[in-house]
Scaffold this active site. Structure first.
Site, PDB file in Angstrom:
ATOM      1  N   HIS A 166      99.063  21.567  65.468  1.00 56.86           N
ATOM      2  CA  HIS A 166      97.835  21.533  66.261  1.00 56.86           C
ATOM      3  C   HIS A 166      97.805  20.298  67.156  1.00 56.86           C
ATOM      4  O   HIS A 166      98.542  19.334  66.967  1.00 56.86           O
ATOM      5  CB  HIS A 166      96.597  21.519  65.352  1.00 56.86           C
ATOM      6  CG  HIS A 166      96.457  20.270  64.527  1.00 56.86           C
ATOM      7  ND1 HIS A 166      97.256  20.003  63.426  1.00 56.86           N
ATOM      8  CD2 HIS A 166      95.620  19.199  64.650  1.00 56.86           C
ATOM      9  CE1 HIS A 166      96.913  18.836  62.902  1.00 56.86           C
ATOM     10  NE2 HIS A 166      95.922  18.328  63.638  1.00 56.86           N
ATOM     11  N   ASP A 216      94.648  17.620  68.601  1.00 57.51           N
ATOM     12  CA  ASP A 216      93.349  17.234  68.073  1.00 57.51           C
ATOM     13  C   ASP A 216      92.193  17.738  68.931  1.00 57.51           C
ATOM     14  O   ASP A 216      92.162  17.522  70.153  1.00 57.51           O
ATOM     15  CB  ASP A 216      93.262  15.708  67.952  1.00 57.51           C
ATOM     16  CG  ASP A 216      94.132  15.167  66.826  1.00 57.51           C
ATOM     17  OD1 ASP A 216      94.337  15.904  65.845  1.00 57.51           O
ATOM     18  OD2 ASP A 216      94.602  14.017  66.932  1.00 57.51           O
ATOM     19  N   ARG A 263      92.592   6.397  61.896  1.00 55.04           N
ATOM     20  CA  ARG A 263      92.762   7.151  63.138  1.00 55.04           C
ATOM     21  C   ARG A 263      91.683   6.806  64.146  1.00 55.04           C
ATOM     22  O   ARG A 263      90.495   6.740  63.815  1.00 55.04           O
ATOM     23  CB  ARG A 263      92.708   8.659  62.856  1.00 55.04           C
ATOM     24  CG  ARG A 263      93.100   9.501  64.042  1.00 55.04           C
ATOM     25  CD  ARG A 263      92.899  10.991  63.777  1.00 55.04           C
ATOM     26  NE  ARG A 263      91.595  11.438  64.268  1.00 55.04           N
ATOM     27  CZ  ARG A 263      91.290  12.711  64.498  1.00 55.04           C
ATOM     28  NH1 ARG A 263      92.174  13.669  64.276  1.00 55.04           N
ATOM     29  NH2 ARG A 263      90.099  13.045  64.949  1.00 55.04           N
TER      30      ARG A 263
END
Length: 260
Positions: free
Chosen positions: A93, A95, A251
């Site tokens: 994927h 984000d 993150r």
């Protein structure tokens, strides 16, 4: 500063920088160019960075994006604690593509790592697109895909319309001009104007192309690695083999524009 490619398709490591001490504009431009050239970079030996350092460095890339339903760590809006591989993170994927303006960059700093396992895979969606026939590429350029938020968005009470976006299946990177596939198994539910059943064979084929070994790089984390990737030309997936050993990464995401 030294930049060393890590794989043929995507990824490079950057050596010789101390981000906690700060870098000048010339060095930052070189880091940015390395990322745009390789899609993903790992800046080694950055364990000394504080949360303040990480946020300040991320802000040099653009506006920090705060996740709408996953909380930040206390006292540091914009830093998410990543700790448990799950079916969402283990799927190829990019984000937050369900947003009208998906993230441009993600910065992930290794804080606590298992002895083995917990690697992250990266794939070049530019290389994946280039590997297709010219006729197929021409068809894909005419299509758009519907991206929808996951069940976590619904569980957090977000309105469905706020987590749905339509983006081209093939986008052009605003800085490099490279064309890249922009569909992923986490968020895309169908091709616009097609039913999910009609869309599934095409989408599953494209996901398979993205994940071909020649388009990928597997990153084994080391303490203090700061990994940065460009969500517009890469995808990623965690390898869920750490056997519940502690794995903590911080993150930060940087807002992007409308894909085109």
């Amino acid at each position: 500063m030294e930049v060393r490619p890590l794989a043929g398709a995507v990824g490079a490591e950057v050596l010789g920088l101390d981000l906690a001490a700060g870098i000048d504009d010339f060095e930052f431009a070189a880091v940015r160019n390395a990322l745009h050239s390789h899609g993903m970079i790992c800046i080694r030996d950055q364990a000394a960075m504080t949360p303040e350092d990480q946020l300040a460095f991320a802000a040099r890339w653009g506006r920090i994006s705060i996740h709408p339903y996953v909380p930040s760590i206390e006292g540091y809006p914009g830093i998410m604690r990543i700790y448990d591989p799950n079916p969402i993170t283990q799927t190829w994927h990019s984000d937050s593509t369900h947003m009208r303006e998906p993230h441009a960059y993600t910065l992930l700093l290794a804080r606590t790592l298992p002895e083995v396992g917990g690697d992250t895979m990266f794939a070049s969606t530019v290389k994946a697109f280039e590997s297709l026939s010219s006729g197929f590429r021409s068809v894909l350029r005419t299509l758009s895909a519907v991206h929808e938020g996951t069940d976590r968005a619904a569980a957090a009470g977000l309105d469905h319309e706020s987590v749905v976006a339509v983006h081209p299946v093939v986008i052009t990177h605003p800085s490099t001009g490279a064309e890249a596939l922009f569909v992923n198994g986490n968020y895309v539910t169908r091709i616009e104007g097609w039913t999910p059943e009609e869309s599934r064979p095409l989408l599953e084929y494209l996901y398979t192309v993205v994940g071909r070994p020649e388009n990928t790089y597997r990153h084994r984390w080391h303490q203090g690695d700061l990994v940065i990737w460009d969500n517009r030309c890469t995808q990623h997936a965690v390898v869920g083999d750490a056997n519940q050993a502690e794995r903590v990464l911080h993150r930060v995401t940087v807002a992007g524009g409308v894909p085109a």
